[in-house]
Design a protein around this motif. Structure first.
Motif, PDB file in Angstrom:
ATOM      1  N   ASN A  48      51.596  26.403  27.164  1.00 50.42           N
ATOM      2  CA  ASN A  48      52.104  25.638  26.751  1.00 50.42           C
ATOM      3  C   ASN A  48      51.579  24.045  25.570  1.00 50.42           C
ATOM      4  O   ASN A  48      50.475  24.737  26.040  1.00 50.42           O
ATOM      5  CB  ASN A  48      53.615  24.399  26.985  1.00 50.42           C
ATOM      6  CG  ASN A  48      52.639  23.549  28.253  1.00 50.42           C
ATOM      7  OD1 ASN A  48      51.671  23.794  28.554  1.00 50.42           O
ATOM      8  ND2 ASN A  48      54.023  23.037  28.766  1.00 50.42           N
ATOM      9  N   LEU A  49      51.824  23.533  24.585  1.00 53.05           N
ATOM     10  CA  LEU A  49      50.495  22.803  24.078  1.00 53.05           C
ATOM     11  C   LEU A  49      49.596  21.804  25.263  1.00 53.05           C
ATOM     12  O   LEU A  49      48.523  21.863  24.751  1.00 53.05           O
ATOM     13  CB  LEU A  49      51.568  21.724  23.311  1.00 53.05           C
ATOM     14  CG  LEU A  49      51.216  21.857  21.514  1.00 53.05           C
ATOM     15  CD1 LEU A  49      51.746  21.255  20.690  1.00 53.05           C
ATOM     16  CD2 LEU A  49      51.153  19.777  21.584  1.00 53.05           C
ATOM     17  N   ASP A  50      50.662  21.139  25.822  1.00 46.38           N
ATOM     18  CA  ASP A  50      49.912  20.290  26.776  1.00 46.38           C
ATOM     19  C   ASP A  50      48.138  21.066  27.295  1.00 46.38           C
ATOM     20  O   ASP A  50      47.382  20.561  27.447  1.00 46.38           O
ATOM     21  CB  ASP A  50      50.205  19.197  27.348  1.00 46.38           C
ATOM     22  CG  ASP A  50      51.109  18.313  27.526  1.00 46.38           C
ATOM     23  OD1 ASP A  50      51.304  18.154  25.762  1.00 46.38           O
ATOM     24  OD2 ASP A  50      51.923  17.967  28.091  1.00 46.38           O
ATOM     25  N   GLY A  51      48.915  22.538  27.830  1.00 50.79           N
ATOM     26  CA  GLY A  51      47.835  23.589  28.325  1.00 50.79           C
ATOM     27  C   GLY A  51      47.029  24.002  27.466  1.00 50.79           C
ATOM     28  O   GLY A  51      45.583  23.686  27.379  1.00 50.79           O
ATOM     29  N   ASP A  95      42.683  31.215  18.931  1.00 51.32           N
ATOM     30  CA  ASP A  95      43.386  31.584  18.046  1.00 51.32           C
ATOM     31  C   ASP A  95      45.159  32.073  18.302  1.00 51.32           C
ATOM     32  O   ASP A  95      46.409  31.586  17.209  1.00 51.32           O
ATOM     33  CB  ASP A  95      43.083  32.296  17.130  1.00 51.32           C
ATOM     34  CG  ASP A  95      41.772  31.779  16.030  1.00 51.32           C
ATOM     35  OD1 ASP A  95      42.006  30.451  15.774  1.00 51.32           O
ATOM     36  OD2 ASP A  95      40.859  32.567  15.886  1.00 51.32           O
ATOM     37  N   LYS A  96      44.863  33.349  19.252  1.00 54.68           N
ATOM     38  CA  LYS A  96      46.032  33.705  19.591  1.00 54.68           C
ATOM     39  C   LYS A  96      46.751  32.777  20.306  1.00 54.68           C
ATOM     40  O   LYS A  96      48.931  32.321  19.493  1.00 54.68           O
ATOM     41  CB  LYS A  96      45.583  34.404  21.068  1.00 54.68           C
ATOM     42  CG  LYS A  96      44.761  35.868  19.911  1.00 54.68           C
ATOM     43  CD  LYS A  96      44.341  36.787  20.707  1.00 54.68           C
ATOM     44  CE  LYS A  96      43.864  38.286  21.042  1.00 54.68           C
ATOM     45  NZ  LYS A  96      42.494  38.068  21.617  1.00 54.68           N
ATOM     46  N   ALA A  97      46.479  32.106  20.782  1.00 55.44           N
ATOM     47  CA  ALA A  97      46.960  30.430  21.478  1.00 55.44           C
ATOM     48  C   ALA A  97      47.974  30.207  20.749  1.00 55.44           C
ATOM     49  O   ALA A  97      49.180  29.751  21.099  1.00 55.44           O
ATOM     50  CB  ALA A  97      46.360  29.800  22.710  1.00 55.44           C
ATOM     51  N   VAL A  98      47.466  29.811  19.940  1.00 57.66           N
ATOM     52  CA  VAL A  98      47.894  28.534  18.885  1.00 57.66           C
ATOM     53  C   VAL A  98      49.035  29.279  17.569  1.00 57.66           C
ATOM     54  O   VAL A  98      50.149  28.646  17.306  1.00 57.66           O
ATOM     55  CB  VAL A  98      46.355  28.168  17.933  1.00 57.66           C
ATOM     56  CG1 VAL A  98      46.883  27.015  16.755  1.00 57.66           C
ATOM     57  CG2 VAL A  98      46.000  26.983  18.723  1.00 57.66           C
ATOM     58  N   ALA A  99      48.979  30.226  17.603  1.00 58.78           N
ATOM     59  CA  ALA A  99      49.858  31.162  17.013  1.00 58.78           C
ATOM     60  C   ALA A  99      50.821  31.029  17.422  1.00 58.78           C
ATOM     61  O   ALA A  99      52.008  31.308  17.014  1.00 58.78           O
ATOM     62  CB  ALA A  99      49.232  32.472  16.552  1.00 58.78           C
ATOM     63  N   ALA A 100      50.797  31.892  19.057  1.00 56.73           N
ATOM     64  CA  ALA A 100      51.801  31.754  19.535  1.00 56.73           C
ATOM     65  C   ALA A 100      53.006  30.488  19.645  1.00 56.73           C
ATOM     66  O   ALA A 100      53.900  30.285  20.030  1.00 56.73           O
ATOM     67  CB  ALA A 100      51.886  32.052  21.293  1.00 56.73           C
ATOM     68  N   LEU A 101      51.987  29.274  20.278  1.00 59.53           N
ATOM     69  CA  LEU A 101      52.934  27.770  20.080  1.00 59.53           C
ATOM     70  C   LEU A 101      53.157  28.019  18.935  1.00 59.53           C
ATOM     71  O   LEU A 101      54.929  27.114  18.863  1.00 59.53           O
ATOM     72  CB  LEU A 101      51.469  26.440  20.038  1.00 59.53           C
ATOM     73  CG  LEU A 101      51.195  26.329  21.377  1.00 59.53           C
ATOM     74  CD1 LEU A 101      49.895  25.339  21.274  1.00 59.53           C
ATOM     75  CD2 LEU A 101      52.055  26.253  22.572  1.00 59.53           C
ATOM     76  N   GLN A 102      52.694  28.138  17.243  1.00 55.77           N
ATOM     77  CA  GLN A 102      53.749  28.072  16.112  1.00 55.77           C
ATOM     78  C   GLN A 102      54.811  28.839  16.321  1.00 55.77           C
ATOM     79  O   GLN A 102      55.974  28.153  15.663  1.00 55.77           O
ATOM     80  CB  GLN A 102      52.166  28.440  14.941  1.00 55.77           C
ATOM     81  CG  GLN A 102      53.096  28.540  14.099  1.00 55.77           C
ATOM     82  CD  GLN A 102      51.309  27.762  13.020  1.00 55.77           C
ATOM     83  OE1 GLN A 102      50.657  29.296  13.130  1.00 55.77           O
ATOM     84  NE2 GLN A 102      52.301  28.240  11.934  1.00 55.77           N
ATOM     85  N   TYR A 108      57.485  20.984  17.483  1.00 56.09           N
ATOM     86  CA  TYR A 108      56.693  20.634  18.497  1.00 56.09           C
ATOM     87  C   TYR A 108      55.377  20.684  17.827  1.00 56.09           C
ATOM     88  O   TYR A 108      54.461  19.872  17.787  1.00 56.09           O
ATOM     89  CB  TYR A 108      57.060  20.715  19.794  1.00 56.09           C
ATOM     90  CG  TYR A 108      56.378  19.964  20.624  1.00 56.09           C
ATOM     91  CD1 TYR A 108      56.344  18.406  20.867  1.00 56.09           C
ATOM     92  CD2 TYR A 108      54.945  21.075  21.624  1.00 56.09           C
ATOM     93  CE1 TYR A 108      55.297  18.072  21.165  1.00 56.09           C
ATOM     94  CE2 TYR A 108      54.579  19.588  23.129  1.00 56.09           C
ATOM     95  CZ  TYR A 108      54.863  18.712  22.889  1.00 56.09           C
ATOM     96  OH  TYR A 108      54.484  17.801  23.608  1.00 56.09           O
ATOM     97  N   TYR A 109      55.196  22.125  18.017  1.00 57.68           N
ATOM     98  CA  TYR A 109      53.929  22.656  16.753  1.00 57.68           C
ATOM     99  C   TYR A 109      53.200  21.464  15.788  1.00 57.68           C
ATOM    100  O   TYR A 109      52.273  21.062  15.718  1.00 57.68           O
ATOM    101  CB  TYR A 109      53.793  23.930  16.726  1.00 57.68           C
ATOM    102  CG  TYR A 109      52.343  24.981  16.043  1.00 57.68           C
ATOM    103  CD1 TYR A 109      51.005  24.937  16.448  1.00 57.68           C
ATOM    104  CD2 TYR A 109      52.366  25.054  14.430  1.00 57.68           C
ATOM    105  CE1 TYR A 109      50.150  25.356  15.319  1.00 57.68           C
ATOM    106  CE2 TYR A 109      50.812  25.052  14.030  1.00 57.68           C
ATOM    107  CZ  TYR A 109      50.526  25.433  14.017  1.00 57.68           C
ATOM    108  OH  TYR A 109      48.832  25.503  13.495  1.00 57.68           O
ATOM    109  N   GLN A 110      53.877  21.784  14.419  1.00 54.45           N
ATOM    110  CA  GLN A 110      53.548  20.940  13.177  1.00 54.45           C
ATOM    111  C   GLN A 110      53.637  18.753  13.884  1.00 54.45           C
ATOM    112  O   GLN A 110      52.820  18.863  12.951  1.00 54.45           O
ATOM    113  CB  GLN A 110      54.819  20.726  12.798  1.00 54.45           C
ATOM    114  CG  GLN A 110      54.891  20.164  11.112  1.00 54.45           C
ATOM    115  CD  GLN A 110      55.660  18.616  11.364  1.00 54.45           C
ATOM    116  OE1 GLN A 110      56.537  18.361  12.475  1.00 54.45           O
ATOM    117  NE2 GLN A 110      55.205  17.551  11.065  1.00 54.45           N
TER     118      GLN A 110
END
Length: 353
Positions: A48-51, A95-102, A108-110
Motif C-alpha cells: 500500500n501507499l504507506d509501504g 515504477d511498478k509499485a507506483v503504477a499499481a498504487l495509481q 489516494y494516489y492523487q
C-alpha cells in the motif's frame, strides 16, 4: 617515549577494532536491506501507499549514502558497490509499485503523489539529540485524532486537496491539532511528520497566525524536538516493558521518523539489533505472522466480492502474512542507521551534539 608509543598503538588498535565492528554492522544492514528489496520486487503490486513511502525514504537514504560514502578502505568501497546495486534494484521496483498504487486507489494516489518520489525526502545534514526535560507530565491514553483529519491536513500542505490546489495551507483545526501536547503513539509521530513534510515541501511558516502567548517563542524545530523527546520516552518505555506485537510497529516508526528529523540518539546499537531480528529469513519482510495467511486468503476473496471496500491505509497484511507497514518503517529505519554510521566514520560530518 616507548610508553607514548605503546599508548598510540593501543589507541590505533582500539580505532581499528571499532572500525572493524562498524564495518560488520554495515554489512548486516546491507544484507537485511537486500532481502527487503527482494521482498519489494516480489510484492510491488500489493504494497500500500504507506509501504511504498517507507521504501522511498530508504531510497533517499541510500542515494545520500552512496553520494557521501567515505573513501576509506577496500572493504568500505565494496560495501558502497553493494549499496549502488541496491539503489538500482529499488528503482526498477518503484515504477511498478507506483503504477499499481495509481490503479488500485487513484484518489489516494492523487492526494499523496508528491510523497512518491525519493527526491521529496530530505536527509539530515547535521545531528542533534532529544531532551528528557521536554517529556510531557502525562499523556493521553487514546489517539488525539483520526487518520482522516491527518490526511486532510497533509493534502492542504501538499496542495493536493483539489486539482492544482494551493500548497502550504494551514487551517486553524490543523494547526491546533498538530501542535497539541500530550498526544500518544501514532498521533504523536504524525504530528512530527506534518512538520517534516511541511519543511520538505518548502512551506515557510506553518505557525503563522498562532496567537497563543504560551507558544510565542515556539519554532517548527521546537515542536520537532518536543515530539521526538516524547517519542524517545515512548521507545524507552517499550524496551523497558519488553517489545510486543502491539508495540513493535510504533517503536520502529519512531526510530525512522525522528532519525529522518535529525535526532541521532534514536540510532542506538541495541535497537538496531531488535529491528534486524524481526526480519523473516524466508521472505525478507518484517512482522510476518504465518498463522493468519489462511485468514488473509478469506479477506482477499471478500475484497474481490466488495471491490469498493476501502482498506485501512496504515496497515495491509500481504498474502504471505507480511506486514506492509512494519516492513516499510523497518527498511526506512535501517537506511537511517546506515547513513548515520557512515557520517560517524566520516570525521567531517560528526554530530553537533
Amino acid at each position: 617515549m616507548p610508553a607514548a608509543r605503546l599508548q598510540l598503538a593501543a589507541v590505533l588498535a582500539l580505532f581499528a577494532a571499532v572500525s572493524g565492528s562498524k564495518a560488520e554492522v554495515i554489512d548486516d544492514i546491507l544484507s537485511s536491506l537486500s532481502r527487503g528489496a527482494s521482498f519489494l520486487q516480489r510484492q510491488h503490486e500489493h504494497i500500500n501507499l504507506d509501504g511504498v513511502v517507507g521504501f522511498l525514504m530508504l531510497q533517499a537514504e541510500l542515494k545520500e549514502a552512496v553520494r557521501t560514502w567515505p573513501h576509506s578502505d577496500p572493504v568500505s568501497w565494496a560495501q558502497r558497490t553493494t549499496a549502488v546495486a541496491l539503489v538500482k534494484r529499488l528503482d526498477q521496483s518503484f515504477d511498478k509499485a507506483v503504477a499499481a498504487l495509481q490503479q488500485n486507489d487513484p484518489k489516494y494516489y492523487q492526494e499523496f503523489e508528491p510523497l512518491l518520489s525519493w527526491r521529496f525526502w530530505l536527509i539530515p545534514q547535521e545531528w542533534s539529540s532529544t531532551d528528557p526535560s521536554l517529556v510531557y507530565p502525562s499523556t493521553m491514553t487514546t489517539e488525539c485524532y483520526d487518520e482522516q483529519l491527518s490526511d486532510k491536513c497533509l493534502t492542504l500542505l501538499l496542495g493536493t486537496w483539489k486539482m492544482n490546489g494551493t500548497p502550504c495551507i494551514v487551517t486553524k483545526p490543523c494547526r491546533d491539532t498538530m501542535t497539541r501536547f500530550g498526544c500518544p503513539h501514532y498521533s504523536l509521530s504524525h504530528q512530527l511528520l506534518y512538520f517534516m513534510i511541511g519543511k520538505m515541501k518548502g512551506c515557510s511558516n506553518l505557525l503563522k497566525g498562532d496567537t497563543r502567548a504560551s507558544r510565542a517563542n515556539m519554532t517548527e524545530r521546537s515542536y520537532e524536538k518536543i515530539f521526538c523527546s516524547n517519542m524517545m520516552k515512548t521507545n524507552q518505555d517499550i524496551i523497558k516493558d519488553g517489545l510486543t506485537e502491539q508495540t513493535v510497529d510504533i517503536f520502529i516508526e519512531n526510530i525512522l521518523i525522528c532519525g529522518l528529523a535529525g535526532f541521532s540518539d534514536f540510532y542506538k546499537a541495541d535497537w538496531l539489533q531488535h529491528i534486524l531480528r524481526l526480519q523473516d529469513e524466508e521472505v525478507g519482510c518484517f512482522g510476518r505472522d504465518k498463522s493468519i495467511i489462511s485468514q488473509i486468503i478469506g479477506d482477499e476473496l471478500l475484497e474481490q466480492l466488495q471491490p469498493h471496500r476501502r482498506v485501512k491505509r496504515r496497515e495491509k497484511i500481504l498474502p504471505d502474512g507480511c506486514s506492509s507497514h512494519m516492513t516499510a518503517v523497518a527498511v526506512g529505519a535501517l537506511g537511517g542507521y546506515l547513513n548515520y554510521y557512515l557520517t560517524e566514520q566520516d570525521i567531517t560530518k560528526r554530530p553537533l551534539s
